[in-house]
Scaffold this motif. Structure first.
Motif, PDB file in Angstrom:
ATOM      1  N   GLU A 266       0.914  -1.330  -0.084  1.00 20.69           N
ATOM      2  CA  GLU A 266      -0.109  -0.024   0.201  1.00 20.69           C
ATOM      3  C   GLU A 266       0.883   1.086  -0.053  1.00 20.69           C
ATOM      4  O   GLU A 266       0.659   2.161  -0.785  1.00 20.69           O
ATOM      5  CB  GLU A 266      -0.882  -0.072   1.272  1.00 20.69           C
ATOM      6  CG  GLU A 266      -2.168  -0.702   1.018  1.00 20.69           C
ATOM      7  CD  GLU A 266      -3.205  -0.345   1.922  1.00 20.69           C
ATOM      8  OE1 GLU A 266      -2.972   0.063   3.090  1.00 20.69           O
ATOM      9  OE2 GLU A 266      -4.497  -0.498   1.481  1.00 20.69           O
ATOM     10  N   ASP A 267       1.786   1.250   0.920  1.00 24.90           N
ATOM     11  CA  ASP A 267       2.517   2.552   0.947  1.00 24.90           C
ATOM     12  C   ASP A 267       3.374   2.828  -0.360  1.00 24.90           C
ATOM     13  O   ASP A 267       3.462   3.831  -0.792  1.00 24.90           O
ATOM     14  CB  ASP A 267       3.745   2.103   2.039  1.00 24.90           C
ATOM     15  CG  ASP A 267       3.471   2.329   3.352  1.00 24.90           C
ATOM     16  OD1 ASP A 267       2.272   2.979   3.443  1.00 24.90           O
ATOM     17  OD2 ASP A 267       3.995   1.944   4.399  1.00 24.90           O
ATOM     18  N   LYS A 270       0.836   4.173  -2.587  1.00 28.03           N
ATOM     19  CA  LYS A 270       0.550   5.728  -2.222  1.00 28.03           C
ATOM     20  C   LYS A 270       1.587   6.579  -2.799  1.00 28.03           C
ATOM     21  O   LYS A 270       1.358   7.561  -3.345  1.00 28.03           O
ATOM     22  CB  LYS A 270       0.304   5.694  -0.715  1.00 28.03           C
ATOM     23  CG  LYS A 270      -1.170   5.298  -0.307  1.00 28.03           C
ATOM     24  CD  LYS A 270      -1.330   6.035   1.152  1.00 28.03           C
ATOM     25  CE  LYS A 270      -1.443   4.717   1.934  1.00 28.03           C
ATOM     26  NZ  LYS A 270      -1.529   4.808   3.406  1.00 28.03           N
ATOM     27  N   ILE A 274       1.086   9.736  -5.125  1.00 30.87           N
ATOM     28  CA  ILE A 274       1.317  10.969  -4.985  1.00 30.87           C
ATOM     29  C   ILE A 274       2.277  11.733  -5.670  1.00 30.87           C
ATOM     30  O   ILE A 274       2.121  12.949  -6.018  1.00 30.87           O
ATOM     31  CB  ILE A 274       1.239  11.050  -3.183  1.00 30.87           C
ATOM     32  CG1 ILE A 274       0.263  10.797  -2.654  1.00 30.87           C
ATOM     33  CG2 ILE A 274       2.022  12.542  -2.829  1.00 30.87           C
ATOM     34  CD1 ILE A 274       0.799  10.328  -0.974  1.00 30.87           C
TER      35      ILE A 274
ATOM     36  N   LEU B  83       3.589  17.642   0.887  1.00 31.20           N
ATOM     37  CA  LEU B  83       4.300  16.476   0.270  1.00 31.20           C
ATOM     38  C   LEU B  83       5.776  16.699   0.315  1.00 31.20           C
ATOM     39  O   LEU B  83       6.694  15.740   0.351  1.00 31.20           O
ATOM     40  CB  LEU B  83       3.992  16.323  -0.961  1.00 31.20           C
ATOM     41  CG  LEU B  83       2.393  15.873  -1.303  1.00 31.20           C
ATOM     42  CD1 LEU B  83       1.868  16.313  -2.579  1.00 31.20           C
ATOM     43  CD2 LEU B  83       2.424  14.701  -0.974  1.00 31.20           C
ATOM     44  N   GLN B  92       4.990  10.624   6.303  1.00 30.00           N
ATOM     45  CA  GLN B  92       3.680  10.428   5.528  1.00 30.00           C
ATOM     46  C   GLN B  92       2.826  11.532   5.348  1.00 30.00           C
ATOM     47  O   GLN B  92       2.672  12.392   6.174  1.00 30.00           O
ATOM     48  CB  GLN B  92       3.104   9.090   6.037  1.00 30.00           C
ATOM     49  CG  GLN B  92       3.415   7.807   5.779  1.00 30.00           C
ATOM     50  CD  GLN B  92       2.437   6.723   6.193  1.00 30.00           C
ATOM     51  OE1 GLN B  92       1.910   6.893   7.112  1.00 30.00           O
ATOM     52  NE2 GLN B  92       2.193   5.725   5.353  1.00 30.00           N
TER      53      GLN B  92
END
Lengths: 278, 317
Positions: A266-267, A270, A274, B83, B92
Motif C-alpha cells: 500500500e505504501d 500510495k 502522490i 508533500l 507520510q
C-alpha cells in the motif's frame, strides 16, 4: 390475525412476545462455545497494539490501561484474561421499529463479562437474531473491560475486598451508589448490580440506588460507570508523583516498524500515486 | 553585519507574511500576538513562532521512526508543502480530503496509527484532530490568530492563509528537523529552495510547462518514428499500440503540451525522461508480466490522454 402485526396500533401484542424472551435471562450462561474453537486461533492483528500483544511484548492489561490506549480488538483482552473470563447475558430485550408492513423486531443483548478479580466489561448489542446479538455483545463487552479498584473498609488485613471509597455512577435516571462495607457483609444489592459486582471481584459492598431501576439497560450501565470511577478517585496513597514510562508504541517502534505484507504494498502504491499527481 | 540563523529566518518569515494574522483573535492565541494594526489585523510575534518551530522540530526528531509521522493538509495551499516536507523528512503525507476513520476504524484499508500529527490549519483539518484525540496521538498545528486550539498540543502561531507563508513554514520546519538530525550542517547547508514548497496555481504551472514544452515539441515527432520500425520486431510493442501512440502526438502536439499539466509534470519530475510524458509510462510497465496485462493500462492512458488536455484547457483558460 389482523391484530397481530398489520395495524399501526398493535403495541400490546408486540410485548406479548417480549415477555417470552425474558425467560432466557438466567438460563443462558456463557453461550455456545463448541463450534467456535477455530476462529480464535487465527487472529491476525490489525492494530499496532494487537501486534505487540500477539508478539508478547505487553506484559499485562494494566500496561495498556496505564497509557489509556484504545483497545480495538477483543482478542487482546482474551489473551490476558482468557480462561478466567466469564460472561453472562443479563437480558435479551426485544426492541421494535415501526414499518409500513408491521413491526421490525430486533434483539438487544446486555452482556457482562468479568474475571471475578478486578476486571469487568459491559457490552450492549442489537441484532436481528438473538445468537448474533449475544455474540456481538460478548465481543463488545471484552473490548470495554475496565480495571476495578478495590480497597478496605477498616483494617488493612488480607486482600482488598470492598470499594476504596463511596462512589456513584449515573446513567439515564438511574444512580447507583456503592459504599464500602466490612468484611463478610457480602454484596448488598439488587439482582442486577449484584451480578456485575460479583464479576468485578468485589466481595462486600453496600449499595443504594435511585431512579427507574426497572430499566435494566440503565441500571447496569450505571453500576458500570460507578466501577469505572473507582480508579478515577484520588486517594492519599496516590499522592506520590508519577514516574513516567515510555509508551509501548515508543518502546517497541522497531518491532512495529517491521511491515506486514499488506502495508508494504500500500505504501509503495500510495507514494507513487502522490508523486504522479505533482 | 552578519545575521544569525534565527535573524535570517525571521527576515524570511516577514517577507512571506507569516506575521500577519486575521481580524479576530482567539483568547488562547493572545500570548503570541504582538500588536493589533490600525486596520484591525493582529500581528504575530515572529520570534515566538521561531521558538515554537524549534520545539516542534525537537518533537519530530524524537520520534524514532519518521514513517510514524503524518503531515496533513486539506487545503490546496498546503498540499505541495506537505508533500515536499514528507519527502525530505521521511514522514507520510496526506494531501486533500481526510477520510473520516483513518485513525480510528481498524477495518479500513487506509487505517494508520501515527505517533505524531502535523496539520496546516486546525479549522479545516478538524476531522483529523478529532480522531487523533481518540487515538492518543499528539498534534502539532500551524495556528492563526483565530484558530481553535482544542486538542492541539503544540501550536505554532503563524499565518496559515497565504501560500508563501505556509511554504516558508514547512521549509523552515524541515530544515530544522534535518539540522537536528545532523543531515544538514553549517558546512553542508540545505540546498533546497523555499520556492519548492510554495503552492503553484494551475495557470502558473501551465506557463512553466509551456516554457518547457517549447523545448520538447521537437522530441515527440522524432520519437514517433522508432516505435513504427520496432513494431514487428520488438516483443514489447504490439502492432496496434504504436500506431495509436503516433496518431495522438502528431495530431495535437502544440495544444496538448501547452495545455496538459499532467503530461508536463511527468517531464518535470523524472529526470531521465526526455521526451513528453507519453514515453514515461511504457518503460515502467514492460518489466512486469507482459504487454497483455499492460495493454489495458496503456489503452486506458490513451483514452484518457486526448481527453485530459482538452478537458483541462477550458478550466484554465
Amino acid at each position: 390475525m389482523a391484530e397481530r402485526g398489520g395495524e399501526r396500533g398493535g403495541f400490546g401484542r408486540g410485548f406479548g412476545r417480549g415477555r417470552g424472551g425474558d425467560r432466557g435471562r438466567g438460563d443462558r450462561r456463557g453461550g455456545r462455545r463448541g463450534p467456535r474453537r477455530e476462529e480464535e486461533e487465527k487472529w491476525v492483528p490489525v492494530t499496532k497494539l494487537g501486534r505487540l500483544v500477539k508478539d508478547g511484548k505487553i506484559r499485562s492489561l494494566e500496561q495498556i490501561y496505564l497509557f489509556s490506549l484504545p483497545i480495538k480488538e477483543h482478542q487482546i483482552v482474551e489473551f490476558f484474561l482468557g480462561p478466567a473470563l466469564k460472561d453472562e447475558v443479563m437480558k435479551i430485550m426485544p426492541v421494535q421499529k415501526q414499518t409500513r408492513a408491521g413491526q421490525r423486531t430486533r434483539f438487544k443483548a446486555f452482556v457482562v463479562v468479568g474475571d471475578n478479580n478486578g476486571h469487568v466489561g459491559l457490552g450492549v448489542k442489537c441484532s436481528k437474531e438473538v445468537a448474533t446479538a449475544i455474540r456481538g455483545g460478548i465481543i463488545l463487552a471484552k473490548l470495554s473491560v475496565i480495571p476495578v479498584r478495590r480497597g478496605y473498609w477498616g483494617n488493612k488485613i488480607g486482600k482488598p475486598h470492598t470499594v476504596p471509597c463511596k462512589v456513584t455512577g449515573k446513567c439515564g435516571s438511574v444512580t447507583v451508589r456503592l459504599v464500602p462495607a466490612p468484611r463478610g457483609s457480602g454484596i448488598v444489592a439488587a439482582r442486577v448490580p449484584k451480578k456485575v459486582l460479583q464479576f468485578a471481584g468485589i466481595e462486600d459492598v453496600f449499595t443504594s440506588s435511585r431512579g427507574s431501576t426497572k430499566t435494566l439497560g440503565n441500571f447496569v450501565k450505571a453500576t458500570f460507570e460507578c466501577l469505572l470511577k473507582t480508579y478515577g478517585f484520588l486517594t492519599p496513597d496516590l499522592w506520590r508523583e508519577t514516574r513516567f514510562l515510555k509508551s509501548p508504541f515508543q518502546e517497541f517502534t522497531d518491532v512495529l516498524a517491521k511491515p506486514t505484507k499488506i502495508s508494504v504494498l500500500e505504501d509503495v502504491e500510495k507514494t507513487q500515486f502522490i508523486e504522479n499527481a505533482f | 553585519m552578519a545575521l544569525s540563523q534565527k535573524e535570517r529566518d525571521v527576515q524570511m518569515m516577514l517577507a512571506a507574511a507569516v506575521h500577519l494574522g486575521t481580524k479576530n483573535c482567539d483568547f488562547q492565541m493572545e500570548r503570541y500576538v504582538w500588536k493589533r494594526r490600525s486596520d484591525g489585523i493582529f500581528i504575530i510575534n515572529v520570534g515566538k513562532t521561531w521558538e515554537k518551530l524549534q520545539l516542534a522540530a525537537r518533537v519530530i526528531v524524537a520520534i524514532e521512526n519518521p514513517q510514524d509521522i503524518i503531515v496533513q493538509s486539506a487545503r490546496p495551499y498546503g498540499q505541495r508543502a506537505v508533500l515536499k516536507f514528507a519527502q525530505y523528512t521521511g514522514a507520510q503525507a496526506i494531501a486533500g480530503r481526510h477520510t473520516p476513520g483513518t485513525f480510528t476504524n481498524q477495518l479500513q484499508n487506509s487505517f494508520c496509527e501515527p505517533r505524531l500529527l502535523i496539520l496546516t490549519d486546525p479549522r479545516t483539518d478538524h476531522q483529523p484532530i478529532r480522531e487523533a484525540a481518540l487515538g492518543n496521538i499528539p498534534t502539532i498545528a500551524f495556528c492563526d490568530t483565530d484558530s481553535p486550539m482544542r486538542h492541539v498540543d503544540i501550536a505554532i502561531p503563524a499565518n496559515n492563509k497565504g501560500k508563501h507563508s505556509i511554504g516558508c513554514l514547512f521549509w523552515l520546519l524541515a530544515r530544522m528537523v534535518l539540522q537536528m538530525r545532523g543531515t544538514v550542517t553549517a558546512a553542508q547547508p540545505w540546498d533546497v529552495m523555499v520556492d519548492l514548497f510554495f503552492y503553484r496555481e494551475p495557470e502558473e504551472a501551465k506557463e512553466r510547462e509551456e516554457e518547457e514544452g517549447a523545448v520538447q515539441e521537437f522530441a515527440p515527432t522524432e520519437y514517433v518514428a522508432p516505435p513504427l520500425t520496432f513494431a514487428p520486431a520488438d516483443a514489447q510493442w504490439e502492432g496496434a499500440v504504436p500506431g495509436q501512440w503516433e496518431s495522438e502526438p502528431a495530431v495535437a502536439i502544440p495544444g496538448d503540451l501547452a495545455g496538459a499539466p499532467v503530461a508536463a509534470e511527468w517531464t518535470a519530475a523524472p529526470a531521465p525522461m526526455q521526451a513528453g510524458g507519453w514515453d514515461a509510462i511504457p518503460p515502467s510497465i514492460p518489466p512486469a508480466a507482459g504487454w497483455d496485462s499492460a495493454a489495458p493500462i496503456a489503452s486506458g492512458w490513451e483514452a484518457a490522454g486526448p481527453q485530459a488536455p482538452t478537458g483541462w484547457d477550458p478550466a484554465h483558460l
